[in-house]
Design an enzyme around this catalytic site. Structure first.
Site, PDB file in Angstrom:
ATOM      1  N   ASN A   9       0.876  -1.174   0.000  1.00 47.37           N
ATOM      2  CA  ASN A   9       0.000   0.000   0.000  1.00 47.37           C
ATOM      3  C   ASN A   9       0.912   1.222   0.000  1.00 47.37           C
ATOM      4  O   ASN A   9       1.533   1.529   1.012  1.00 47.37           O
ATOM      5  CB  ASN A   9      -0.892  -0.029   1.251  1.00 47.37           C
ATOM      6  CG  ASN A   9      -1.737   1.228   1.388  1.00 47.37           C
ATOM      7  OD1 ASN A   9      -1.759   2.069   0.481  1.00 47.37           O
ATOM      8  ND2 ASN A   9      -2.427   1.358   2.514  1.00 47.37           N
ATOM      9  N   TRP A  10       0.965   1.897  -1.145  1.00 48.96           N
ATOM     10  CA  TRP A  10       1.931   2.986  -1.293  1.00 48.96           C
ATOM     11  C   TRP A  10       1.402   4.328  -0.792  1.00 48.96           C
ATOM     12  O   TRP A  10       2.087   5.338  -0.866  1.00 48.96           O
ATOM     13  CB  TRP A  10       2.443   3.039  -2.745  1.00 48.96           C
ATOM     14  CG  TRP A  10       3.300   1.828  -3.051  1.00 48.96           C
ATOM     15  CD1 TRP A  10       3.804   0.958  -2.129  1.00 48.96           C
ATOM     16  CD2 TRP A  10       3.750   1.359  -4.327  1.00 48.96           C
ATOM     17  NE1 TRP A  10       4.542  -0.022  -2.753  1.00 48.96           N
ATOM     18  CE2 TRP A  10       4.528   0.192  -4.096  1.00 48.96           C
ATOM     19  CE3 TRP A  10       3.571   1.798  -5.643  1.00 48.96           C
ATOM     20  CZ2 TRP A  10       5.125  -0.518  -5.137  1.00 48.96           C
ATOM     21  CZ3 TRP A  10       4.174   1.088  -6.674  1.00 48.96           C
ATOM     22  CH2 TRP A  10       4.934  -0.056  -6.425  1.00 48.96           C
ATOM     23  N   LYS A  11       0.168   4.333  -0.313  1.00 51.25           N
ATOM     24  CA  LYS A  11      -0.414   5.524   0.336  1.00 51.25           C
ATOM     25  C   LYS A  11      -0.142   6.787  -0.506  1.00 51.25           C
ATOM     26  O   LYS A  11      -0.138   6.703  -1.725  1.00 51.25           O
ATOM     27  CB  LYS A  11       0.120   5.633   1.766  1.00 51.25           C
ATOM     28  CG  LYS A  11      -0.126   4.338   2.560  1.00 51.25           C
ATOM     29  CD  LYS A  11       0.124   4.462   4.041  1.00 51.25           C
ATOM     30  CE  LYS A  11      -0.137   3.126   4.720  1.00 51.25           C
ATOM     31  NZ  LYS A  11       0.014   3.166   6.165  1.00 51.25           N
ATOM     32  N   HIS A  95      -9.448   1.020   4.839  1.00 49.32           N
ATOM     33  CA  HIS A  95      -8.175   1.203   5.559  1.00 49.32           C
ATOM     34  C   HIS A  95      -8.407   2.134   6.747  1.00 49.32           C
ATOM     35  O   HIS A  95      -9.202   3.071   6.675  1.00 49.32           O
ATOM     36  CB  HIS A  95      -7.119   1.784   4.616  1.00 49.32           C
ATOM     37  CG  HIS A  95      -5.749   1.737   5.201  1.00 49.32           C
ATOM     38  ND1 HIS A  95      -5.306   2.684   6.101  1.00 49.32           N
ATOM     39  CD2 HIS A  95      -4.739   0.850   5.046  1.00 49.32           C
ATOM     40  CE1 HIS A  95      -4.067   2.362   6.470  1.00 49.32           C
ATOM     41  NE2 HIS A  95      -3.699   1.263   5.842  1.00 49.32           N
ATOM     42  N   GLU A  97      -6.779   4.495   7.871  1.00 51.97           N
ATOM     43  CA  GLU A  97      -6.560   5.926   7.599  1.00 51.97           C
ATOM     44  C   GLU A  97      -7.798   6.540   6.945  1.00 51.97           C
ATOM     45  O   GLU A  97      -8.103   7.709   7.176  1.00 51.97           O
ATOM     46  CB  GLU A  97      -5.298   6.107   6.737  1.00 51.97           C
ATOM     47  CG  GLU A  97      -4.044   5.835   7.562  1.00 51.97           C
ATOM     48  CD  GLU A  97      -2.865   5.279   6.786  1.00 51.97           C
ATOM     49  OE1 GLU A  97      -2.867   5.345   5.541  1.00 51.97           O
ATOM     50  OE2 GLU A  97      -1.934   4.757   7.431  1.00 51.97           O
ATOM     51  N   GLU A 165      -5.215  -5.072  10.392  1.00 48.13           N
ATOM     52  CA  GLU A 165      -4.203  -4.043  10.604  1.00 48.13           C
ATOM     53  C   GLU A 165      -4.479  -3.320  11.920  1.00 48.13           C
ATOM     54  O   GLU A 165      -5.299  -2.378  11.950  1.00 48.13           O
ATOM     55  CB  GLU A 165      -4.228  -3.029   9.460  1.00 48.13           C
ATOM     56  CG  GLU A 165      -3.881  -3.605   8.109  1.00 48.13           C
ATOM     57  CD  GLU A 165      -3.294  -2.554   7.167  1.00 48.13           C
ATOM     58  OE1 GLU A 165      -2.315  -2.859   6.499  1.00 48.13           O
ATOM     59  OE2 GLU A 165      -3.812  -1.423   7.134  1.00 48.13           O
ATOM     60  N   GLY A 171       2.714   2.100  10.792  1.00 49.11           N
ATOM     61  CA  GLY A 171       3.676   3.189  10.672  1.00 49.11           C
ATOM     62  C   GLY A 171       4.397   3.524  11.964  1.00 49.11           C
ATOM     63  O   GLY A 171       5.061   4.556  12.064  1.00 49.11           O
ATOM     64  N   SER A 211       3.607  -2.340  10.308  1.00 48.22           N
ATOM     65  CA  SER A 211       5.057  -2.418  10.545  1.00 48.22           C
ATOM     66  C   SER A 211       5.667  -3.760  10.145  1.00 48.22           C
ATOM     67  O   SER A 211       6.573  -4.261  10.817  1.00 48.22           O
ATOM     68  CB  SER A 211       5.380  -2.073  12.012  1.00 48.22           C
ATOM     69  OG  SER A 211       5.015  -0.730  12.292  1.00 48.22           O
ATOM     70  N   GLY A 232       3.015  -1.107   4.247  1.00 50.79           N
ATOM     71  CA  GLY A 232       3.141   0.310   3.911  1.00 50.79           C
ATOM     72  C   GLY A 232       4.600   0.657   3.670  1.00 50.79           C
ATOM     73  O   GLY A 232       5.150   0.400   2.604  1.00 50.79           O
ATOM     74  N   GLY A 233       5.243   1.221   4.680  1.00 50.30           N
ATOM     75  CA  GLY A 233       6.600   1.762   4.553  1.00 50.30           C
ATOM     76  C   GLY A 233       7.592   0.844   3.846  1.00 50.30           C
ATOM     77  O   GLY A 233       8.283   1.277   2.906  1.00 50.30           O
TER      78      GLY A 233
END
Ligand code: 13P
Length: 251
Positions: A9-11, A95, A97, A165, A171, A211, A232-233
């Site tokens: 997920n490149w957000k 998600h 967010e 999640e 994150g 994470s 993500g990251g």
């Protein structure tokens, strides 16, 4: 037999040329890594570039969100069929967010899942508790509410992927321990068995997100009910994301 699924997920990161470059590196670094489904979710404006960069590599393309209406006066929204037109096969839905910053509710998640299924997009449906929720012992209650509301009237799970999640792990660098994740994944699978059916429970992939890194992916993926990861990251770093894809062997 559930095939592993590793999704990035490149957000809100990377323009089209950065997306193209990242996909090129991932393809080069994962050449020959079979037995695992790989999916990337760039921003909407990078979908076309991503589609071109993916070529015939077999990487799946996901939208980070979806809207439920087909067309009309909905300024700023993108219809499910438009995502198919842009080359997507997948859509991340619900998600945390989106829930936290954009008013996503279990009811809108439900509408989005139905809209995705209608055009043949495979939903990756996110659920997860906040730190408060976990510390007050309400994890299962929160997840159950999200499952009940999100999957209301949905009985065919053949195209559905669930992603657990925990919000406190996203994150933060602090992943859920394999035991904590496994416990919730087993809870989700049992919920599917009771409410949808045993076949659906056996076949539905449940991803862990929060994470995930190259250094902790193997122990998380070793858990019996963890079928992949939503990352993500670490998915923005070609070496790290590719390392996770390579260590994911078929269950
Ligand atoms: P991180 O891997 O950066 O914690 O993000 C997880 C996530 O939100 C994936 O959807």
């Amino acid at each position: 037999m559930r095939k592993r699924l590793i999704a990035g997920n490149w957000k809100l990161q990377n323009n089209s040329s950065q997306t193209t470059e990242l996909i090129g590196k991932i393809i080069a670094l994962t050449a020959g890594a079979g037995g695992v489904d790989t999916v990337v979710a760039p921003t909407f404006t990078s979908l076309h570039a991503a589609r071109a960069a993916i070529g015939s590599s077999g990487i799946g393309l996901a939208a980070q969100d979806i809207f439920w209406e087909e067309k009309g006066a909905f300024t700023g929204e993108i219809a499910p069929a438009m995502l198919v037109d842009a080359g997507c096969q997948w859509a991340i839905i619900g998600h945390s967010e989106r829930r936290q910053y954009f008013g996503e509710t279990d009811e809108t998640v439900n509408k989005k899942i139905k809209a995705a299924l209608k055009v043949g997009l495979k939903p990756i449906v996110c659920v997860g508790e906040t730190l408060d929720g976990r510390e007050s012992g309400k994890t299962e209650q929160i997840i159950e509410k999200q499952l009940v509301g999100g999957f209301k009237d949905i009985t065919d799970f053949s195209q559905i992927v669930v992603a657990y999640e925990p919000v406190w792990a996203i994150g933060t660098g602090k992943n859920a321990s394999p035991a904590q994740a496994q416990e919730v994944h087993a809870f989700i699978r049992t919920w599917i068995a009771k409410n949808v059916g045993k076949g659906a429970a056996d076949n539905t992939r449940i991803l862990y997100g929060g994470s995930v890194k190259a250094s902790n992916a193997a122990e998380l993926l070793a858990c019996p009910d963890i079928d992949g990861a939503l990352i993500g990251g670490a998915s923005l770093i070609a070496d790290d994301f590719s390392a996770i894809i390579r260590l994911s062997v078929e269950k």
